[in-house]
Design an enzyme around this catalytic site. Structure first.
Site, PDB file in Angstrom:
ATOM      1  N   SER B 173       0.823  -1.214   0.000  1.00  0.00           N
ATOM      2  CA  SER B 173       0.000   0.000   0.000  1.00  0.00           C
ATOM      3  C   SER B 173       0.854   1.261   0.000  1.00  0.00           C
ATOM      4  CB  SER B 173      -0.909   0.019   1.231  1.00  0.00           C
ATOM      5  OG  SER B 173      -1.661  -1.154   1.293  1.00  0.00           O
ATOM      6  N   ASP B 174       1.964   1.222   0.734  1.00  0.00           N
ATOM      7  CA  ASP B 174       2.848   2.391   0.811  1.00  0.00           C
ATOM      8  C   ASP B 174       3.524   2.688  -0.518  1.00  0.00           C
ATOM      9  OD1 ASP B 174       2.401   2.573   3.511  1.00  0.00           O
ATOM     10  OD2 ASP B 174       4.298   1.654   4.099  1.00  0.00           O
ATOM     11  N   HIS B 175       3.778   1.621  -1.277  1.00  0.00           N
ATOM     12  CA  HIS B 175       4.616   1.791  -2.462  1.00  0.00           C
ATOM     13  C   HIS B 175       3.830   2.032  -3.728  1.00  0.00           C
ATOM     14  CE1 HIS B 175       7.531   0.328   0.384  1.00  0.00           C
ATOM     15  NE2 HIS B 175       8.453   0.798  -0.416  1.00  0.00           N
TER      16      HIS B 175
END
Lengths: 418, 406
Positions: B173-175
């Protein structure tokens, strides 16, 4: 709920109002078009007369296999108008060129060379539409030794390096669910396309954006490549081993929770976690106490992971997922339930934010509940303009806008161009 | 001169860790002036997270930090000091966009919340990327990329069906979903401002973009009332569709035969025309019904073969296949990524020449290639305070003495 007007609603409150997109993309590009459409662009889905590939994709509404009832199609094509057009016929190509003159952006996912053979290459389109941005999404890019190689979602996850680090070490690696390679390519494409369209609006100059799905996947590898480059270490899949001590999946009485009190910034939550374990009188909680737990070298040992699991796992196993989640968060300890689709649909936070939206789907004569706004913009809110189109639903409307008469349309239909 | 489409845009970037800095990297690589406002006392934890150059820790040695912070400037400001907040406000007043990914309320406590900023910079575009959004009963809940994947359903959905949900083991999700959605929303808001002069507030809950890219799986429940279960690498209507062992240690190839034609090509290419005589395997439906048998036959054949040779063989035969590249393969042995120039090498004062990702798109006219290494902690404090805010050397020295710049 939906605009019944023949011209798409151009609202002052649509951030991308006035941008027209020709979405000629297959599944690898559908979400790119959706991002524009749900922000207020006029996105025209250009389907082959046989229908878009997603129309054949599972699951189907009420399990009725029908091209108008595919859930992926209904989801990834919200807010778009739809036309059918045979791009392998010269009449179809001419109509596409006419439409491209009115558009800001074309999204396509044909193999390199295909659009060129149709006379629809970016250079070709630019002759009559110099402001046009064309975004081409392919497995490996337009040129290079693999440019003619075929790609599906699974093979792109492999070639981009993501699959190798996913799954259990004692068996073949396993993929992320749900065509995430295609979606990753779509998301990066949307950002690049928006930048180029905004630039073209000011400069009058178009652009050809060449997106590689393999390369997009390689953006998702986290620390994998720096680890090799800087420390010579090739990262492998680790299954359910704690990612860091105190970071991992644990079974509870009715499912699983994911706790994250070690690694990255999370070590600052460690003491609060230990305090919680002590207050719950968890057996061995004091084993997690002491300065060694704030020493990275110790935390990185197998022994540290084992101690953490020996203390936390029996505690978690006797408790319910939601009880653990709420108790942890009340103490500002990072933890989440491992949600099923049902749990996501019933998540009270999402309900309070109105995350899921109900969209009428006339083709199935029912309403579809689907994920809604992925961001809340205060002045230009995300909104669904209309349900995904039936095959050819807007042929008349769209072709009339570029000046075709009903008689001409009928001829094209007879010739199976539309 | 490179044609940088976002030159002239400035972002006051208060974000840290993952999703925020990766969002603003889009902008810095497109030429925007992204000023990361950091703290030397409460450092971005990614600065001190491995991998480090030569394995030696240090705030300016992390490759994890470096890759996501190209083309940015870094200043250190003490936001607990009122002069520090004043300086932050001065930077914001000269910026187009503010980005943060703190819990709701944190920026308000600094006096840098949306309402505060609006009072002196009415047309600001203000992106807040908190964990679960600004509103709702769980808006104070905290997490990281992997807990987002768990909460959003990705973890449950990913992995073999007969074992616990293994997920991705990365902070996906962060990337990808969060930075891409965050960047898209900010761009849309910039366009709106260009047309109307209006700024706005963007509330991005870090859980929600991941759910947006799981639409059909979640709709299996909301529409059909059934929980979508894990499928491993299987596809409901396609076989073979899997990952098969190759010669060597932990070498694998993904092979997909989308239809009967590709199946026939696959069998021929591998020298197993007898597979085509097997009635059970003649159609996709038949192969799906005997998926285990198909997979076993295929694995027996591929395990005798070299992965890259098999890739070439199958692709020449029109069969979608992909070698499971590991990090070393990607950097050293993938001719396509080399052709695209995906890995770029930038020189860094402490790390030397190291590898960075280029974005996954190429343009004919515009440019988005990182050209400057990630900033050292506070590398541009003087430059920003003097160049952007017009402070004198004496003023800056005095601020440093008062502990405003740490």
């Amino acid at each position: 709920m939906f605009s019944q007007r023949s011209i798409p609603s151009i609202r002052q409150t649509d951030a991308v109002a006035g941008i027209r997109v020709l979405d000629a993309a297959g599944p690898a590009g559908s979400y790119c078009g959706k991002l524009f459409a749900d922000m207020g662009a006029d996105v025209i889905l250009v389907e082959p007369p046989g229908g878009h590939a997603l129309r054949r994709e599972f699951p189907f509404i009420d399990d009725v296999e029908d091209p108008e009832r595919s859930i992926p199609f209904a989801y990834y094509h919200t807010s778009k108008r739809g036309i059918s057009l045979e791009l392998d016929r010269s009449e179809g190509q001419e109509l596409f060129r006419c439409l491209a003159r009115t558009a800001n952006l074309v999204i396509e996912t044909e193999m390199p060379g295909v659009m060129n053979s149709r006379g629809l290459s970016p250079a070709n389109l630019a002759r009559t539409a110099p402001h046009l941005v064309v975004t081409s999404i392919t497995p490996f890019g337009q040129t290079g030794p693999y440019s003619r190689f075929l790609g599906e979602d699974l093979t792109a996850l492999a070639m981009g390096g993501f699959l190798y680090i996913s799954g259990y070490p004692d068996m073949a690696p396993t993929r992320l669910h749900g065509n995430q390679a295609f979606l990753t390519a779509s998301m990066f494409s949307a950002v690049a396309s928006m930048v180029a369209v905004m630039d073209a609006e000011q400069s009058g100059q178009g652009e050809h954006i060449d997106v590689s799905i393999q390369e997009a996947v390689a953006m998702a590898l986290e620390n994998s490549v720096p680890f090799y480059d800087l420390e010579g270490h090739v990262r492998k899949r680790t299954g359910l081993t704690q990612r860091y001590t105190g970071a991992g999946l644990f079974p509870c009485s009715d499912g699983y929770v994911y706790v994250f009190v070690g690694g990255l910034a999370a070590i600052r939550f460690w003491d609060g976690f230990v305090q919680w374990m002590k207050e719950e009188r968890v057996e061995g909680a004091s084993r997690l106490d002491g300065p060694q737990w704030h020493n990275r070298a110790f935390r990185d040992t197998e022994q540290a992971r084992t101690i953490f699991a020996e203390v936390f796992a029996p505690f978690a196993l006797l408790r319910k997922q939601m009880d653990l989640y709420l108790a942890a968060q009340a103490r500002r300890i990072p933890m989440s339930p491992v949600s099923t689709g049902e749990a996501v649909a019933n998540n009270p936070q999402l309900q309070a934010r109105g995350f899921f939206v109900d969209v009428g789907h006339p083709a199935a004569d029912r309403t579809l509940r689907m994920p809604g706004a992925p961001y809340l913009l205060s002045r230009t809110p995300w909104h669904i303009q209309r349900p995904a189109p039936r095959l050819g639903e807007h042929n008349e409307e769209v072709f009339a806008e570029i000046g075709l008469s009903p008689a001409e349309l009928a001829t094209l239909q007879r010739k199976k161009v539309i | 001169m490179p044609n940088l489409p976002l030159a002239g845009i400035r972002i006051a970037d208060f974000s840290w860790v993952g999703a925020g800095p990766i969002t603003t990297k889009f902008f810095s690589d497109f030429g925007a002036d992204v000023i990361r406002i950091e703290s030397g006392t409460r450092m971005d934890p990614v600065r001190v997270t491995p991998p480090f150059k030569d394995g030696k820790p240090g705030p300016d040695r992390s490759g994890y930090y470096a890759d996501r912070n190209t083309n940015k400037r870094s200043i250190t400001l003490n936001l607990k000091n009122s002069r520090g907040v004043e300086l932050a406000r001065s930077i914001i007043s000269r910026s187009d966009v503010v980005v943060n990914n703190f819990s709701p309320g944190t920026m308000d406590r600094f006096g840098l919340g949306y309402r505060d900023v609006q009072s002196f910079k009415a047309d600001i575009i203000y992106l807040s990327m908190s964990m679960q959004g600004e509103s709702g009963p769980h808006h104070q809940f905290i997490g990281f990329g992997l807990t987002i994947g768990a909460l959003a359903g990705l973890q449950y959905l990913s992995g073999p069906p007969d074992r616990p949900p293994v997920g991705s083991s990365t902070n996906y999700s962060d990337h990808v979903p969060n930075p891409c959605h965050g960047a898209f929303a900010v761009l849309a808001a910039l366009r709106h401002r260009r047309r109307t002069g209006e700024g706005q507030f963007i509330d991005l809950a870090q859980t929600e973009p991941t759910m947006a890219v799981l639409g059909p799986a979640l709709m299996e429940y909301t529409v059909n009332g059934r929980v979508q279960e894990r499928q491993g690498n299987d596809h409901p209507r396609v076989a073979p569709h899997g990952v098969y062992p190759c010669r060597g240690e932990d070498r694998w190839i993904a092979i997909v035969a989308m239809d009967d034609l590709q199946w026939a090509s696959l069998a021929d290419a591998l020298g197993h025309s007898e597979w085509l005589h097997d009635e059970r395997w003649a159609t996709s439906a038949g192969r799906c019904a005997d998926r285990g048998g198909v997979d076993m036959a295929l694995a027996a054949e591929t395990s005798r073969r070299d992965a890259d040779e098999t890739l070439q063989l199958l692709q020449r035969s029109g069969v979608p296949a992909g070698v499971l590249r590991d990090a070393r393969d990607l950097v050293e042995r993938d001719p396509q990524l080399a052709h695209r120039g995906h890995w770029i090498r930038l020189d860094h004062p402490q790390m030397g020449t190291t590898v960075y990702n280029a974005p996954p798109y190429r343009f004919t006219r515009l440019c988005a290639t990182p050209t400057r290494h990630a900033p050292l902690l506070g590398e541009h404090t003087n430059e920003v305070l003097s160049g952007l805010l017009g402070l004198s050397a004496d003023e800056i020295a005095s601020l440093a003495r008062q502990g405003v710049l740490k």
